[in-house]
Design an enzyme around this catalytic site. Sequence first.
Site, PDB file in Angstrom:
ATOM      1  N   SER A  68     -39.173  32.365 -16.120  1.00  0.00           N
ATOM      2  CA  SER A  68     -37.981  33.190 -16.217  1.00  0.00           C
ATOM      3  C   SER A  68     -36.704  32.392 -16.509  1.00  0.00           C
ATOM      4  CB  SER A  68     -37.871  34.000 -14.925  1.00  0.00           C
ATOM      5  OG  SER A  68     -36.819  34.894 -14.972  1.00  0.00           O
ATOM      6  N   PRO A 504     -32.902  34.003   4.022  1.00  0.00           N
ATOM      7  CA  PRO A 504     -33.552  32.847   3.409  1.00  0.00           C
ATOM      8  C   PRO A 504     -33.950  33.209   1.983  1.00  0.00           C
ATOM      9  CG  PRO A 504     -35.090  33.980   4.862  1.00  0.00           C
ATOM     10  CD  PRO A 504     -33.783  34.712   4.976  1.00  0.00           C
ATOM     11  N   SER A 505     -33.784  32.273   1.052  1.00  0.00           N
ATOM     12  CA  SER A 505     -34.214  32.521  -0.327  1.00  0.00           C
ATOM     13  C   SER A 505     -35.729  32.605  -0.385  1.00  0.00           C
ATOM     14  CB  SER A 505     -33.731  31.382  -1.218  1.00  0.00           C
ATOM     15  OG  SER A 505     -34.504  31.339  -2.397  1.00  0.00           O
ATOM     16  N   GLY A 506     -36.229  33.414  -1.304  1.00  0.00           N
ATOM     17  CA  GLY A 506     -37.670  33.471  -1.520  1.00  0.00           C
ATOM     18  C   GLY A 506     -38.106  32.554  -2.649  1.00  0.00           C
ATOM     19  N   ARG A 512     -29.272  31.704   1.774  1.00  0.00           N
ATOM     20  CA  ARG A 512     -28.165  32.223   0.966  1.00  0.00           C
ATOM     21  C   ARG A 512     -27.187  33.014   1.834  1.00  0.00           C
ATOM     22  NH1 ARG A 512     -29.857  30.909  -3.996  1.00  0.00           N
ATOM     23  NH2 ARG A 512     -31.971  31.407  -4.618  1.00  0.00           N
TER      24      ARG A 512
HETATM   25  C1  16G Z   1     -37.055  36.684  -7.881  1.00  0.00           C
HETATM   26  C2  16G Z   1     -37.240  38.168  -7.924  1.00  0.00           C
HETATM   27  C3  16G Z   1     -35.906  38.878  -8.031  1.00  0.00           C
HETATM   28  C4  16G Z   1     -34.999  38.435  -6.898  1.00  0.00           C
HETATM   29  C5  16G Z   1     -34.910  36.930  -6.816  1.00  0.00           C
HETATM   30  C6  16G Z   1     -34.232  36.533  -5.534  1.00  0.00           C
HETATM   31  C7  16G Z   1     -39.107  39.315  -8.986  1.00  0.00           C
HETATM   32  C8  16G Z   1     -39.881  39.547 -10.235  1.00  0.00           C
HETATM   33  N1  16G Z   1     -38.050  38.531  -9.084  1.00  0.00           N
HETATM   34  O1  16G Z   1     -36.507  36.205  -9.067  1.00  0.00           O
HETATM   35  O2  16G Z   1     -36.134  40.248  -7.938  1.00  0.00           O
HETATM   36  O3  16G Z   1     -33.708  38.952  -7.057  1.00  0.00           O
HETATM   37  O4  16G Z   1     -36.222  36.389  -6.790  1.00  0.00           O
HETATM   38  O5  16G Z   1     -34.279  35.153  -5.369  1.00  0.00           O
HETATM   39  O6  16G Z   1     -39.441  39.829  -7.926  1.00  0.00           O
HETATM   40  P1  16G Z   1     -33.972  34.492  -3.972  1.00  0.00           P
HETATM   41  O7  16G Z   1     -34.968  35.021  -2.976  1.00  0.00           O
HETATM   42  O8  16G Z   1     -34.095  33.034  -4.235  1.00  0.00           O
HETATM   43  O9  16G Z   1     -32.575  34.882  -3.603  1.00  0.00           O
HETATM   44 MG    MG Z   2     -36.844  36.922 -15.699  1.00  0.00          MG
END
Ligand code: 16G
Ligand code: MG
Length: 550
Positions: A68, A504-506, A512
């Site tokens: 992505s 927590p970030s995923g 965050r």
């Molecule tokens: C991923 C997710 C997106 C979300 C982002 C948050 C999918 C396909 N993509 O890119 O929806 O906004 O993670 O990231 O599910 P974070 O957990 O690091 O804030």
């Molecule tokens: Mg994308």
Amino acid sequence: MSQLPSSQLRAYADAHPKPPNIEYQYGTAGFRTLGSVLDSVLFRVGVLAGLRSKRLEGRTVGVMVTASHNPEQDNGVKLVDPRGEMLEASWEQYATFLANAPTTDAFLDVVDAVVKNTKIDLSRPARVVYGRDTRPSGAELVSALEDGLKAIGAETRNAGITTTPILHYLVRAINTKGTAESYGEDSEEGYYLKLSGAFKKLIAGKTKPEPIVIDCANGVGALAAEKISQHLGDSLPMILENTATTTKGALNYQCGADFVKTGQKLPPSLADKLKPGQRACSFDGDADRLMYYYLDERGHFQMLDGDKIAALVASFIVDLVRLAGLEKEVKVGLIQTAYANGASTKYLSDRLPVKCVSTGVKHLHHAAEHYQIGVYFEANGHGTILFSRETLEKLSTHEPNTPAQSTALNHLVNLTHLINQTVGDAISDMLLVEVVLTHKSYSGAEWNSLYTDLPNRLVKVVVADRNAFKTEDAERRLVSPAGLQQKIDELVRKFEGGRSFVRPSGTEDVVRVYAEAAIRAQADELAYRVGGLVYDEAGGDPKGRPKEFV
Ligand code: 16G
Ligand code: MG
């Protein structure tokens, strides 16, 4: 096959050993890390995709190789279920177990366990369609994936270099081929025909839009935009920028939807190209996110993010449903996350029911399925609109009483073809926005004035263990570390129009912090101070003390 082809699996698996000391995780967006350490993961995902298809009686599943908006050296992979949706959550753990099995023997044991646990009938066929984005590491990773597919004996179809949303489209089109629910011709060309055909019908008789400038992030969206542009002709003139898909290091670099959203600024490459008032948008590296923007008459950058897109399109749909005389039967709902700007939530809540869910497409998508028409958008520009099966049927059978009702009904039907209902899609969403702007004769500035964004700020904090952070209420409140939420509440109360949350970030090893307030300096200060609290409470890394705003 009624048993696992163990010796075949073993021989292939030996050629794709897992590197030691790496722990993989199938997270919100599948596996994602440096492309150079993903060979064994891709092989194993190939095997898993075959098993998933067998479990679903030979229905076709999809595999997309992409990272992505991440930097070019990263790569990743995610699975797509037969209706074009993301992999069922309960299977994410199997993906993680498979990826982390340290040896071939351990891997074969996990395969066996998955077969038994999910009661797979191995005599069923396995069918898998796969594609990849433009990353340099993509070709080799796809060949590892192909080894996995061969090892499990899957019938395969290579969709080549394509966008994530097109791959999702293909999966649904293949599985609905020849049925009453046919999603379209099962080819990339079928996708372009479906979307461009619906777009032309929707803007027929209206003033043709001015050319739109598209920042393609130097990614696969450039190829798809070029192709759909040929179908659209002068119904939507496009000026494609950042189309260097083969230039090393160019992908997502200083461009793309994520660059625009996080930096709240224009890609530098557009600086001397954009004229005041001209509409522009950015895709991300796999073309499933969209950001709009323009320069105002003073030359200042104005961003129209996922929340603004939601406000524009949800209101349009609500109006059409009413004009078609269907407002009693067809309920429209909107799904957002805690990151949605407070001003957007307020604007939209006056028009339709709004629900907040946890971050991540799967949460939004599932919540949207509970409405007859479910609109979902993340502030980061990922979103789409889902029409339930009964709604589609109602739209095709409803008898309009007046010419005005008939027109509105027709528009709704055409929108169901224009919108990629499997997943957020930058191209489909852009066409949708263009339809609404054309119908309403809105400029970017008029669209922007629907509501005024509250100033907001995002901060990352590096902590010892982000898993110590647990949330509730759709990530809007912390339940652990104990006591921290109370401190945040006390702080927030001191800021006019203040709102802040911590999660927590995923996708990154950070926590965050989001904050908004009535004025810019206050939003910045609130984010910084909440970040400081997080840091102090959680034994932050000395290097991670929040000072850098992203
Ligand atoms: C991923 C997710 C997106 C979300 C982002 C948050 C999918 C396909 N993509 O890119 O929806 O906004 O993670 O990231 O599910 P974070 O957990 O690091 O804030
Ligand atoms: Mg994308």
